[in-house]
Design a protein around this motif. Structure first.
Motif, short mmCIF file in Angstrom:
data_model
loop_
_atom_site.label_atom_id
_atom_site.label_comp_id
_atom_site.label_asym_id
_atom_site.label_seq_id
_atom_site.Cartn_x
_atom_site.Cartn_y
_atom_site.Cartn_z
N UNK A 70 0.52 10.57 -9.44
CA UNK A 70 -0.42 10.56 -10.57
C UNK A 70 -1.51 11.61 -10.36
N UNK A 71 -1.88 11.85 -9.08
CA UNK A 71 -2.97 12.76 -8.77
C UNK A 71 -4.27 12.00 -8.64
N UNK A 72 -5.21 12.47 -7.80
CA UNK A 72 -6.46 11.74 -7.58
C UNK A 72 -7.21 11.40 -8.86
N UNK A 73 -7.17 12.26 -9.88
CA UNK A 73 -7.89 11.98 -11.11
C UNK A 73 -7.30 10.86 -11.93
N UNK A 74 -6.01 10.55 -11.73
CA UNK A 74 -5.34 9.51 -12.51
C UNK A 74 -4.89 8.33 -11.65
N UNK A 75 -5.19 8.39 -10.37
CA UNK A 75 -4.80 7.31 -9.47
C UNK A 75 -5.54 6.03 -9.83
N UNK A 76 -4.91 4.91 -9.53
CA UNK A 76 -5.51 3.61 -9.87
C UNK A 76 -5.92 2.88 -8.59
N UNK A 77 -6.97 2.07 -8.66
CA UNK A 77 -7.43 1.34 -7.47
C UNK A 77 -6.35 0.38 -6.95
N UNK A 78 -6.35 0.20 -5.66
CA UNK A 78 -5.44 -0.76 -5.03
C UNK A 78 -6.17 -2.09 -4.97
N UNK A 121 0.82 -1.21 0.00
CA UNK A 121 0.00 0.00 0.00
C UNK A 121 0.85 1.26 0.00
N UNK A 122 1.96 1.23 0.74
CA UNK A 122 2.84 2.39 0.74
C UNK A 122 3.33 2.73 -0.65
N UNK A 123 3.75 1.72 -1.39
CA UNK A 123 4.23 1.93 -2.76
C UNK A 123 3.09 2.43 -3.65
N UNK A 124 1.90 1.83 -3.48
CA UNK A 124 0.74 2.23 -4.30
C UNK A 124 0.36 3.69 -4.03
N UNK A 125 0.38 4.10 -2.77
CA UNK A 125 0.03 5.48 -2.44
C UNK A 125 1.04 6.45 -3.04
N UNK A 126 2.33 6.10 -2.99
CA UNK A 126 3.35 6.97 -3.58
C UNK A 126 3.07 7.21 -5.06
N UNK A 127 2.76 6.16 -5.77
CA UNK A 127 2.48 6.30 -7.21
C UNK A 127 1.21 7.11 -7.44
N UNK A 128 0.20 6.87 -6.62
CA UNK A 128 -1.07 7.58 -6.82
C UNK A 128 -0.97 9.06 -6.47
N UNK A 129 -0.16 9.39 -5.46
CA UNK A 129 0.05 10.82 -5.15
C UNK A 129 0.64 11.53 -6.36
#
Length: 401
Positions: free
Chosen positions: A313-321, A303-311
């Protein structure tokens, strides 16, 4: 066009999840201001060995660090160890600290984990322990010696592992559970019965179908446990292992949605520039739509890695975990591995090995679909069934190897 990344990112929780966030950000090229706040004085360390290698004495505390000091320094952090976040103001975007002052942010990650539950009235009673931090583990380890009477309250992963280690140290162990079997809600009656048999063979007394009511004490020192059915178990030491609660008290009044943890969307975003990772994150799993919160080491790092990528990317481009959860447990030389979710399933099928051999792989299904797999001392074979869990494949004869 992508929006620029946040200029300042703060991570609260110097945990496996928090470390995953800051390392992930730097790995992805983030060069902005990065603050990591942790309430313990230690650099991020691994918690699973607390009930395994550290508790047995096989490891010293110096082996727990997830990264060395040089690697942490290379991340270029504003590192605030031994500092507790006490409040959050999402309007001014500031984290307030127990030592005074505040840390500003443009994006915030909550990675504060969970705290162990205590039995009522047991805090500060000598001989009563929980097992969450390094100091907890060292204090509990000091109790483990031949002949000491230990009552373990709770028979989940933590309680069962600690009971196994304590027996290895020569303690007289009684394990109390309100369930019929240790880990019975996770493993079901067949595998739960197998595990209970292993504990009994090693000298653990299992008291099932009842709860611990109160801890008895004399001159501030634990002397026993009174069960809700009236029985009394004599004890020199008590380990309370009855679950944990997410550390969200400091977020009260912040506007961050709270329930059983920080309630995020499927991308782990909670709004107002706030994200969550690790034991504290509660999110709708994309495959089931049901909200879950997972208290396991592998999930925290992922989850830590996924959150880093999503931050970035930005909320509009973030991907589901969308993980396949994984947990393991070591007890008496048995390695239990679980992929997916086994609680609440309606069918268990052993597809390799047998319980009497203490080597097996079992599929757990619900509504005819594979939801989880459990392996005992068959790591390679167990891993081979992970794809069935990821696909929620139909449980049919093709599932049998």
């Amino acid at each position: 066009m992508n929006a620029p990344p946040p200029a300042r990112i703060a991570v609260v929780g110097a945990s496996a999840a928090g470390l995953g966030v800051v390392e992930g950000l730097r790995r992805e090229g983030y060069a902005g201001g990065l603050t990591l706040i942790g309430d313990e004085p230690h650099l991020p360390y691994d918690r699973p060995p607390l009930s395994k290698q550290l508790l047995t004495g096989e490891w010293g505390s110096d082996r727990l660090g997830l990264r060395g000091a040089a690697a942490i320094e290379a991340l270029g952090l504003d590192l605030r160890l031994g500092t507790k976040a006490v409040a959050l103001d999402t309007r001014s975007r500031e984290v307030r600290l127990d030592r005074g002052g505040a840390v500003g942010y443009d994006a915030l990650v909550v990675a504060t984990g969970a705290a162990p539950r205590w039995l009522a009235g047991t805090r500060g009673v000598a001989g009563v322990h929980v097992l969450r931090t390094l100091e907890d583990a060292l204090g509990f380890r000091a109790e483990l010696r031949p002949g000491v009477r230990l009552v373990v309250v709770g028979a989940g992963f933590l309680g069962a592992e600690a009971a196994a280690v304590a027996r290895g140290a020569g303690a007289e162990v009684t394990m109390v559970t309100d369930a019929a079997l240790p880990l019975g809600d996770v493993l079901g009656p067949v595998l739960g019965g197998m595990l209970a048999g292993v504990h009994v063979e090693h000298g653990v007394r299992i008291v099932s179908g009842t709860r611990a009511g109160t801890v008895l004490a004399d001159h501030g020192r634990a002397t026993g446990v009174r069960l809700t059915d009236g029985r009394v178990l004599d004890a020199d030491a008590v380990l309370v292992a009855v679950g944990a609660v997410p550390n969200v008290g400091w977020l009260a009044g912040s506007g961050v949605p709270l329930g059983d943890g920080v309630e995020c969307d499927a991308t782990l975003y909670a709004g107002s520039g706030v994200w969550a990772a690790g034991d504290v994150a509660n999110w709708p799993h994309p495959r089931t739509g049901s909200r879950i919160r997972i208290e396991h080491r592998t999930n925290a790092a992922e989850q830590g890695i996924a959150v880093a990528r999503n931050i970035l990317a930005g909320p509009g481009r973030a991907v589901p975990f969308d993980p396949v959860p994984y947990v393991w447990s070591d007890q008496y030389g048995l390695r239990l591995q679980i992929y997916g979710r086994t609680r609440g399933t309606d069918t268990v099928r052993i597809v390799e090995g047998a319980p009497e051999d203490r080597k097996l792989v079992a599929l757990y299904a619900d509504g005819g679909r594979v939801r989880g797999v459990v392996g005992v001392n068959m790591p390679r074979a167990t891993r081979g069934y992970r794809a069935l869990v990821a696909e929620t494949a139909a449980l049919d004869e093709r599932s049998v190897a």
